[in-house]
Design an enzyme around this catalytic site. Structure first.
Site, PDB file in Angstrom:
ATOM      1  N   ASN A   6      47.124  84.033  52.189  1.00 50.09           N
ATOM      2  CA  ASN A   6      47.276  85.109  51.202  1.00 50.09           C
ATOM      3  C   ASN A   6      46.002  85.152  50.365  1.00 50.09           C
ATOM      4  OD1 ASN A   6      48.036  86.949  49.314  1.00 50.09           O
ATOM      5  ND2 ASN A   6      49.647  85.695  48.375  1.00 50.09           N
ATOM      6  N   LYS A   8      45.022  87.501  48.310  1.00 50.26           N
ATOM      7  CA  LYS A   8      45.152  88.188  47.003  1.00 50.26           C
ATOM      8  C   LYS A   8      43.969  89.152  46.810  1.00 50.26           C
ATOM      9  CE  LYS A   8      47.843  84.236  45.718  1.00 50.26           C
ATOM     10  NZ  LYS A   8      48.517  83.446  44.743  1.00 50.26           N
ATOM     11  N   HIS A  86      56.469  88.997  47.022  1.00 50.76           N
ATOM     12  CA  HIS A  86      55.724  87.854  46.487  1.00 50.76           C
ATOM     13  C   HIS A  86      56.001  87.766  44.984  1.00 50.76           C
ATOM     14  CE1 HIS A  86      52.412  85.334  45.155  1.00 50.76           C
ATOM     15  NE2 HIS A  86      52.316  84.910  46.398  1.00 50.76           N
ATOM     16  N   GLU A  88      54.216  87.245  42.510  1.00 56.30           N
ATOM     17  CA  GLU A  88      53.270  87.982  41.644  1.00 56.30           C
ATOM     18  C   GLU A  88      53.662  89.458  41.565  1.00 56.30           C
ATOM     19  OE1 GLU A  88      49.670  86.583  43.518  1.00 56.30           O
ATOM     20  OE2 GLU A  88      50.052  84.595  42.676  1.00 56.30           O
ATOM     21  N   GLU A 155      58.788  79.976  48.219  1.00 62.54           N
ATOM     22  CA  GLU A 155      57.664  79.699  47.317  1.00 62.54           C
ATOM     23  C   GLU A 155      58.182  79.501  45.896  1.00 62.54           C
ATOM     24  OE1 GLU A 155      53.559  81.164  48.677  1.00 62.54           O
ATOM     25  OE2 GLU A 155      54.539  82.844  47.726  1.00 62.54           O
ATOM     26  N   GLY A 161      49.557  78.271  42.882  1.00 56.42           N
ATOM     27  CA  GLY A 161      48.273  78.179  42.190  1.00 56.42           C
ATOM     28  C   GLY A 161      48.214  77.115  41.105  1.00 56.42           C
ATOM     29  N   SER A 197      50.627  75.902  46.447  1.00 56.25           N
ATOM     30  CA  SER A 197      49.690  74.773  46.338  1.00 56.25           C
ATOM     31  C   SER A 197      49.608  73.907  47.593  1.00 56.25           C
ATOM     32  CB  SER A 197      50.017  73.927  45.108  1.00 56.25           C
ATOM     33  OG  SER A 197      49.752  74.669  43.928  1.00 56.25           O
TER      34      SER A 197
HETATM   35  P1  PGA Z   1      48.519  78.990  46.463  1.00 53.28           P
HETATM   36  O1  PGA Z   1      49.156  80.472  46.628  1.00 53.28           O
HETATM   37  O2  PGA Z   1      48.482  78.385  47.845  1.00 53.28           O
HETATM   38  O3  PGA Z   1      47.150  79.248  45.909  1.00 53.28           O
HETATM   39  O4  PGA Z   1      49.401  78.246  45.556  1.00 53.28           O
HETATM   40  C1  PGA Z   1      50.247  80.690  47.461  1.00 53.28           C
HETATM   41  C2  PGA Z   1      50.733  82.111  47.350  1.00 53.28           C
HETATM   42  O5  PGA Z   1      50.504  82.760  46.341  1.00 53.28           O
HETATM   43  O6  PGA Z   1      51.347  82.630  48.283  1.00 53.28           O
END
Ligand code: PGA
Length: 233
Positions: A6, A8, A86, A88, A155, A161, A197
Site C-alpha cells: 500500500n 498511499k 482502509h 485511513e 489491520e 504506521g 507495521s
Molecule cells: P504500515 O501500513 O505497514 O506502514 O503500517 C499498512 C497499511 O496502511 O495498510
C-alpha cells in the site's frame, strides 16, 4: 503467501519507474500486488510485471463526485484489485460501514476486493465484536458467487504506521475468529491477510501463523530491495 503493498500518496512517475527497474529483477512464486495512487495506475501498470491495484474507488458507478475514481476507470487503467475500507478512508474520509458495503456491492463482481477491518486502540477489548460488525455490514447483499473475489485484511488501526503490532498469537486468534465467523455465516473459506507495521524483521515470525494467507504492507514496501528482503524473509 500474498503480498499487497500500500503505497498511499508515495512516489512520482519517475520513482515508480526506478522502483520497478529494480523490483522486476526479483522473481517469486508468491502473488504480489501494488496499490498505487490513481494517477500512477497506468504508469505502474506499464512498468510492473506484478499486479497493480487501486487504493480506493467511488461507491457509485457514475455520479457527480469530484475527485473520485470510478471502478470503470480503475479497470481501464489496469487495476486488478481494489482496497476497500482502509482505516485511513474510514477515519479521515468518514467512510461508514454502509459506504464500504456499497463499494463492495459495486466492485466484487468485477475485480478482486481487499476489504480492510480492524479495531482502534480504544476498541481493543471489543475487537471481535468490532471486526464482526465490519464484516457483516460490508457483506450485506453480496452475491455469494463473488465471495471468492473478496480477501479480508485484518489491520488493527493502532498498528498502522506505528511500529507496534499485536503478538503472533493475537494475530492468529483474530485470523481464526474471522475465518470461523465467515465460514459459519457465509459458508465460504475467505482468505485473510494481516497488515500494520509489518517489516522485514517481524515478517518471519508472522509467516509462521497458521491460517494466515499474506500481508498488507505500507512503509516497508516502498524500497524495492527492502520489499524483496521482506518477501523472502
Ligand atoms: P504500515 O501500513 O505497514 O506502514 O503500517 C499498512 C497499511 O496502511 O495498510
Amino acid at each position: 503467501m500474498i503480498y499487497y503493498a500500500n503505497w498511499k500518496l508515495n512516489k512520482t512517475s519517475k520513482e515508480v519507474g526506478e522502483f520497478f527497474d529494480v523490483f522486476n529483477n526479483f522473481t517469486t512464486k508468491d502473488k504480489v500486488c501494488f496499490f498505487v495512487s490513481s494517477t500512477l495506475l497506468d504508469v505502474a501498470k506499464g512498468y510492473s510485471k506484478y499486479y497493480i491495484g487501486a487504493q480506493n474507488v467511488c461507491y457509485e458507478k457514475f455520479c457527480a463526485e469530484t475527485g473520485e475514481l470510478s471502478i470503470a476507470q480503475a479497470l481501464r487503467l489496469g487495476a486488478m484489485s481494489v482496497l476497500v475500507g482502509h482505516s485511513e478512508r474510514r477515519i479521515k474520509f468518514a467512510e461508514t460501514d454502509e459506504v464500504i458495503n456499497k463499494k463492495l456491492q459495486l466492485c466484487a463482481s468485477k475485480i478482486e476486493c481487499v476489504l480492510c477491518v480492524g479495531e482502534t486502540l480504544s476498541e481493543i477489548a471489543q475487537k471481535q465484536e468490532v471486526v464482526a460488525r465490519q464484516l457483516k455490514t460490508a457483506l450485506v447483499g453480496i452475491n455469494p458467487e463473488f465471495y471468492r473475489n473478496i480477501i479480508i485484511a485484518y489491520e488493527p488501526v493502532w498498528a498502522i504506521g506505528s511500529g507496534n503490532t499485536p503478538t503472533s498469537k493475537e494475530i492468529e486468534e483474530t485470523v481464526v475468529f474471522i475465518k470461523n465467523f465467515l465460514f459459519d455465516n457465509y459458508n465460504c473459506n475467505f482468505k485473510v491477510i494481516y497488515g500494520g507495521s509489518v517489516n522485514a524483521s517481524n515478517v518471519g515470525e508472522f509467516k509462521k501463523i497458521v491460517n494466515l494467507d499474506g500481508f498488507l504492507i505500507g512503509g516497508a514496501s516502498l524500497d524495492a530491495r527492502g520489499f524483496q528482503v521482506l518477501i523472502t524473509a
